[in-house]
Design an enzyme around this catalytic site. Structure first.
Site, PDB file in Angstrom:
ATOM      1  N   LYS A 166      39.694  29.722  42.195  1.00 50.51           N
ATOM      2  CA  LYS A 166      38.595  30.566  42.651  1.00 50.51           C
ATOM      3  C   LYS A 166      38.665  31.877  41.878  1.00 50.51           C
ATOM      4  O   LYS A 166      39.559  32.696  42.107  1.00 50.51           O
ATOM      5  CB  LYS A 166      38.717  30.869  44.156  1.00 50.51           C
ATOM      6  CG  LYS A 166      37.470  31.565  44.670  1.00 50.51           C
ATOM      7  CD  LYS A 166      37.664  32.275  45.990  1.00 50.51           C
ATOM      8  CE  LYS A 166      38.268  33.627  45.839  1.00 50.51           C
ATOM      9  NZ  LYS A 166      37.478  34.590  45.035  1.00 50.51           N
ATOM     10  N   GLY A 172      45.938  39.994  42.308  1.00 54.08           N
ATOM     11  CA  GLY A 172      44.995  40.925  42.922  1.00 54.08           C
ATOM     12  C   GLY A 172      45.717  42.076  43.593  1.00 54.08           C
ATOM     13  O   GLY A 172      46.824  42.454  43.191  1.00 54.08           O
ATOM     14  N   SER A 173      45.111  42.589  44.656  1.00 53.29           N
ATOM     15  CA  SER A 173      45.626  43.803  45.295  1.00 53.29           C
ATOM     16  C   SER A 173      46.739  43.494  46.302  1.00 53.29           C
ATOM     17  O   SER A 173      46.865  42.354  46.781  1.00 53.29           O
ATOM     18  CB  SER A 173      44.475  44.511  46.013  1.00 53.29           C
ATOM     19  OG  SER A 173      44.011  43.693  47.064  1.00 53.29           O
ATOM     20  N   VAL A 174      47.492  44.519  46.667  1.00 56.17           N
ATOM     21  CA  VAL A 174      48.573  44.350  47.643  1.00 56.17           C
ATOM     22  C   VAL A 174      48.042  43.926  49.024  1.00 56.17           C
ATOM     23  O   VAL A 174      48.569  42.973  49.618  1.00 56.17           O
ATOM     24  CB  VAL A 174      49.436  45.635  47.734  1.00 56.17           C
ATOM     25  CG1 VAL A 174      50.399  45.572  48.907  1.00 56.17           C
ATOM     26  CG2 VAL A 174      50.199  45.832  46.438  1.00 56.17           C
ATOM     27  N   PRO A 175      46.997  44.578  49.561  1.00 54.58           N
ATOM     28  CA  PRO A 175      46.532  44.154  50.894  1.00 54.58           C
ATOM     29  C   PRO A 175      46.116  42.679  50.930  1.00 54.58           C
ATOM     30  O   PRO A 175      46.442  41.960  51.878  1.00 54.58           O
ATOM     31  CB  PRO A 175      45.326  45.060  51.167  1.00 54.58           C
ATOM     32  CG  PRO A 175      45.527  46.251  50.278  1.00 54.58           C
ATOM     33  CD  PRO A 175      46.268  45.767  49.072  1.00 54.58           C
ATOM     34  N   THR A 176      45.422  42.217  49.887  1.00 52.13           N
ATOM     35  CA  THR A 176      45.029  40.797  49.872  1.00 52.13           C
ATOM     36  C   THR A 176      46.258  39.916  49.678  1.00 52.13           C
ATOM     37  O   THR A 176      46.375  38.858  50.304  1.00 52.13           O
ATOM     38  CB  THR A 176      43.973  40.512  48.785  1.00 52.13           C
ATOM     39  OG1 THR A 176      42.909  41.446  48.945  1.00 52.13           O
ATOM     40  CG2 THR A 176      43.422  39.111  48.882  1.00 52.13           C
ATOM     41  N   GLU A 228      50.995  38.148  42.011  1.00 51.34           N
ATOM     42  CA  GLU A 228      51.015  39.124  40.912  1.00 51.34           C
ATOM     43  C   GLU A 228      50.109  40.259  41.354  1.00 51.34           C
ATOM     44  O   GLU A 228      48.885  40.117  41.347  1.00 51.34           O
ATOM     45  CB  GLU A 228      50.528  38.432  39.631  1.00 51.34           C
ATOM     46  CG  GLU A 228      51.052  39.088  38.386  1.00 51.34           C
ATOM     47  CD  GLU A 228      50.115  40.140  37.868  1.00 51.34           C
ATOM     48  OE1 GLU A 228      50.232  41.299  38.351  1.00 51.34           O
ATOM     49  OE2 GLU A 228      49.278  39.828  37.022  1.00 51.34           O
ATOM     50  N   CYS A 280      46.943  45.614  35.376  1.00 48.06           N
ATOM     51  CA  CYS A 280      47.874  45.847  36.491  1.00 48.06           C
ATOM     52  C   CYS A 280      49.160  46.523  36.045  1.00 48.06           C
ATOM     53  O   CYS A 280      49.733  47.312  36.776  1.00 48.06           O
ATOM     54  CB  CYS A 280      48.188  44.521  37.172  1.00 48.06           C
ATOM     55  SG  CYS A 280      48.611  43.227  36.007  1.00 48.06           S
ATOM     56  N   GLU A 290      54.685  34.521  35.612  1.00 49.48           N
ATOM     57  CA  GLU A 290      53.791  33.824  34.695  1.00 49.48           C
ATOM     58  C   GLU A 290      54.539  33.741  33.356  1.00 49.48           C
ATOM     59  O   GLU A 290      55.299  34.646  33.028  1.00 49.48           O
ATOM     60  CB  GLU A 290      52.497  34.614  34.413  1.00 49.48           C
ATOM     61  CG  GLU A 290      51.929  35.410  35.549  1.00 49.48           C
ATOM     62  CD  GLU A 290      51.159  34.571  36.534  1.00 49.48           C
ATOM     63  OE1 GLU A 290      51.114  33.343  36.370  1.00 49.48           O
ATOM     64  OE2 GLU A 290      50.619  35.143  37.475  1.00 49.48           O
TER      65      GLU A 290
HETATM   66  O1  TXE Z   1      41.106  42.756  44.660  1.00 48.16           O
HETATM   67  P1  TXE Z   1      41.319  41.711  45.849  1.00 48.16           P
HETATM   68  P2  TXE Z   1      39.746  43.428  44.124  1.00 48.16           P
HETATM   69  C1  TXE Z   1      43.734  46.047  42.195  1.00 48.16           C
HETATM   70  C2  TXE Z   1      43.007  47.278  41.703  1.00 48.16           C
HETATM   71  C3  TXE Z   1      41.645  47.117  42.302  1.00 48.16           C
HETATM   72  C4  TXE Z   1      41.993  46.522  43.640  1.00 48.16           C
HETATM   73  C5  TXE Z   1      40.885  45.772  44.321  1.00 48.16           C
HETATM   74  O2  TXE Z   1      43.648  48.422  42.177  1.00 48.16           O
HETATM   75  O3  TXE Z   1      40.979  48.342  42.418  1.00 48.16           O
HETATM   76  O4  TXE Z   1      43.064  45.641  43.363  1.00 48.16           O
HETATM   77  O5  TXE Z   1      40.366  44.745  43.457  1.00 48.16           O
HETATM   78  C6  TXE Z   1      40.142  37.198  46.662  1.00 48.16           C
HETATM   79  N1  TXE Z   1      41.800  35.429  51.227  1.00 48.16           N
HETATM   80  N2  TXE Z   1      43.692  44.964  41.237  1.00 48.16           N
HETATM   81  O6  TXE Z   1      38.842  43.831  45.223  1.00 48.16           O
HETATM   82  O7  TXE Z   1      40.505  42.061  47.012  1.00 48.16           O
HETATM   83  C7  TXE Z   1      38.983  37.869  45.945  1.00 48.16           C
HETATM   84  O8  TXE Z   1      37.756  37.163  46.156  1.00 48.16           O
HETATM   85  C8  TXE Z   1      41.775  34.821  50.025  1.00 48.16           C
HETATM   86  C9  TXE Z   1      44.932  44.644  40.584  1.00 48.16           C
HETATM   87  O9  TXE Z   1      39.189  42.530  43.104  1.00 48.16           O
HETATM   88  O10 TXE Z   1      42.779  41.602  46.007  1.00 48.16           O
HETATM   89  C10 TXE Z   1      39.459  37.844  44.502  1.00 48.16           C
HETATM   90  O11 TXE Z   1      39.256  36.558  43.927  1.00 48.16           O
HETATM   91  N3  TXE Z   1      41.292  35.401  48.906  1.00 48.16           N
HETATM   92  C11 TXE Z   1      44.848  43.271  39.995  1.00 48.16           C
HETATM   93  C12 TXE Z   1      40.961  38.085  44.633  1.00 48.16           C
HETATM   94  O12 TXE Z   1      41.289  37.727  45.980  1.00 48.16           O
HETATM   95  C13 TXE Z   1      40.823  36.674  49.002  1.00 48.16           C
HETATM   96  C14 TXE Z   1      43.618  43.037  39.207  1.00 48.16           C
HETATM   97  C15 TXE Z   1      41.385  39.528  44.377  1.00 48.16           C
HETATM   98  O13 TXE Z   1      40.697  40.365  45.271  1.00 48.16           O
HETATM   99  C16 TXE Z   1      40.846  37.359  50.218  1.00 48.16           C
HETATM  100  C17 TXE Z   1      42.439  43.404  39.952  1.00 48.16           C
HETATM  101  C18 TXE Z   1      41.362  36.692  51.368  1.00 48.16           C
HETATM  102  N4  TXE Z   1      41.436  37.287  52.570  1.00 48.16           N
HETATM  103  C19 TXE Z   1      42.529  44.370  40.908  1.00 48.16           C
HETATM  104  N5  TXE Z   1      40.315  38.598  50.014  1.00 48.16           N
HETATM  105  C20 TXE Z   1      46.043  42.859  39.184  1.00 48.16           C
HETATM  106  N6  TXE Z   1      47.156  42.537  39.853  1.00 48.16           N
HETATM  107  O14 TXE Z   1      45.958  42.731  37.980  1.00 48.16           O
HETATM  108  C21 TXE Z   1      39.992  38.670  48.697  1.00 48.16           C
HETATM  109  N7  TXE Z   1      40.293  37.520  48.086  1.00 48.16           N
END
Ligand code: TXE
Length: 461
Positions: free
Chosen positions: A160, A211-215, A233, A267, A435
């Site tokens: 996804k 993605g982000s820490v909260p997610t 990651e 990141c 990775e």
């Molecule tokens: O991240 P999210 P976002 C950081 C960066 C950025 C922030 C937010 O600081 O400003 O994260 O970016 C999916 N269950 N990084 O909003 O929300 C979502 O659809 C399952 C660092 O993009 O973490 C997307 O595909 N999936 C990062 C993915 O998770 C869920 C690079 C990431 O979304 C979900 C980008 C849930 N409950 C942003 N909620 C890096 N590590 O490189 C969301 N998603």
């Protein structure tokens, strides 16, 4: 939807488990819609899992070296693929080679000698259906880095992408089909709800997330409920330390690599730039000189070196952080449309400033330090540990500092290079799992121990 107002429309409209919603894909350089597609609901997620399961059954009966063919196709088509990906991210032109190189993996177990000629051996076996949830900053590269070892280990995969970068994953699905792996790489589309359906599906064996820490925390909770391994990651706010004995020109180049690739949306970027006091003025001048030469513009143009941020709210957020900082170096969007921002260098920064701790964009913070001991304490004072860097000509200091940096990847006299032979991943709250590198097979396989008796059974009864 109008330009620059892209908001994830959650919760979506699901009927009978199928998603009825049409969503748009945007071109960040103009903010205009380039494609419209149907998002994936529970029904579509289940179909993708069924499809992957069927393909997995067929593949597990074969020896399965088709992933090498996929690598060949990506290499052959790399210019076309890089062009599509460059719409999201200028740096895709540089990265495309690491996408096909990521396939070169092999699986090997161990042979262990036991007393009396008996022996054991370990087999690495696939996990089954592996899910990947991707971020928007490197959509094609991240999924290559994750799907290459997953498929090489014999798994099937469902990806996804981020709702902000939906298109390039489809290219990879086509490539896998051409390579003779139909059904092994499936794409479902859209946001959090679709991601949750995937993570919670009982037939999914592993979740890999960027993605982000909260997610990341939510993904881990869902994985824990299903006793599924996860690779996370996550974010970073990495330090780059410049000692006074460094090669100034290389140090300047390293700082640019550490901050402005992909418009600063990387990141592991080294955005906290610690410069030793005696060279800080001279070094800052060098960095400003090099930064002024960076050409900002449409990422599809040949001489562009920095493109647009991913979406309008993100641009607003980054500019908001810059406003907060005392020393401003950035201006607003330069072009008529699109989400552009000039690279920004903030000087006289302190460790506790919001700009030093928060920004995910083309904003570098320069901080001054005196001694090695002091700088080590300050660079490690963060919840994150994705990457760190050091520039010095003193070889002993370089290794001493690298050993003390609390980060998954440490660069000496360079920054943000990603040879696929080297593992990449975080310490602390930047996540776990890796990775790239041979070690990735550990994360996409499960170990089976086979114990072989060469003598008679010595019964304890
Ligand atoms: O991240 P999210 P976002 C950081 C960066 C950025 C922030 C937010 O600081 O400003 O994260 O970016 C999916 N269950 N990084 O909003 O929300 C979502 O659809 C399952 C660092 O993009 O973490 C997307 O595909 N999936 C990062 C993915 O998770 C869920 C690079 C990431 O979304 C979900 C980008 C849930 N409950 C942003 N909620 C890096 N590590 O490189 C969301 N998603």
């Amino acid at each position: 939807m109008s330009t620059g107002t892209f908001v994830e429309t959650q919760p979506l409209n699901y009927r009978g488990g199928a998603c009825m919603e049409l969503v748009d894909a945007f071109k960040p350089a103009t903010g205009r819609v380039i494609a419209t597609f149907t998002c994936s609901g529970e029904k579509e997620v289940s179909l993708a899992v069924e499809n992957a399961k069927a393909a997995f059954e067929i593949r597990s009966k074969k020896c399965g070296m088709e992933h090498c063919q996929a690598a060949r196709i990506i290499k052959q088509q790399k210019d076309e693929t890089a062009t599509v990906e460059t719409i999201n991210n200028w740096q895709a032109r540089l990265d495309i080679d690491t996408c096909w190189q990521a396939w070169l993996q092999s699986m090997a177990g161990e042979h262990i000698q036991l007393p009396e000629g008996s022996f054991g051996y370990t087999r690495k076996e696939p996990l089954g259906m592996c899910v990947e949830i991707g971020a928007w900053n490197y959509p094609f590269q991240i999924t290559c880095w994750k799907s290459a070892p997953a498929l090489a280990c014999g798994n099937a995969r469902i990806f996804k992408p981020s709702p902000f970068t939906t298109v390039s994953a489809l290219l990879l699905a086509e490539i896998y089909t051409q390579a003779g792996m139909p059904g092994l790489f499936n794409v479902v589309q859209y946001g959090a709800a679709t991601g949750q359906f995937l993570c919670q599906h009982q037939d999914v064996a592993k979740v890999s997330f960027t993605g982000s820490v909260p997610t990341g925390m939510k993904i881990m909770e869902m994985s824990a409920k299903g006793i599924k391994p996860a690779t996370l990651e996550l974010e970073g706010k990495s330090p780059l330390t410049i000692f006074s004995d460094c090669n100034m020109e290389n140090g300047g180049k390293g700082v640019l690599m550490a901050n402005f690739l992909t418009q600063g949306q990387v990141c592991c970027n080294g955005t906290r730039v610690f410069v030793q006091k005696e060279i800080i003025d001279k070094f800052t001048k060098e960095v400003v000189k090099q930064t002024q030469k960076i050409k900002l513009g449409d990422p599809l143009l040949e001489d562009t070196r920095i493109g647009q941020l991913i979406k309008h709210p993100h641009l607003e957020r980054v500019l908001g952080f810059v406003k907060l900082a005392k020393e401003q170096g950035a201006s607003g969007p330069k072009l008529k449309e699109g989400y552009y921002m000039t690279p920004c260098i903030l000087t006289n920064c302190r460790d506790d400033m919001t700009c030093v701790r928060e920004i995910f964009g083309p904003v570098m913070s320069i901080l001054s330090f005196d001694t090695e001991a002091e700088v080590l304490e300050r660079v490690n004072d963060t919840i994150f540990g994705l990457a760190a860097g050091v520039f010095t000509r003193d070889i002993q200091r370089a290794h001493r500092v690298a050993a003390k940096l609390q980060a998954g990847t440490c660069y000496i006299n360079n920054y943000n290079v990603f040879p696929v032979e080297l593992p990449f991943g975080g310490h602390k709250k930047s996540g776990f799992g890796r990775e790239n590198g041979q070690v990735t097979t550990e994360y996409y396989s499960q170990l089976k121990t086979v114990c072989m008796e060469m003598g008679n059974v010595e019964s304890g009864f």
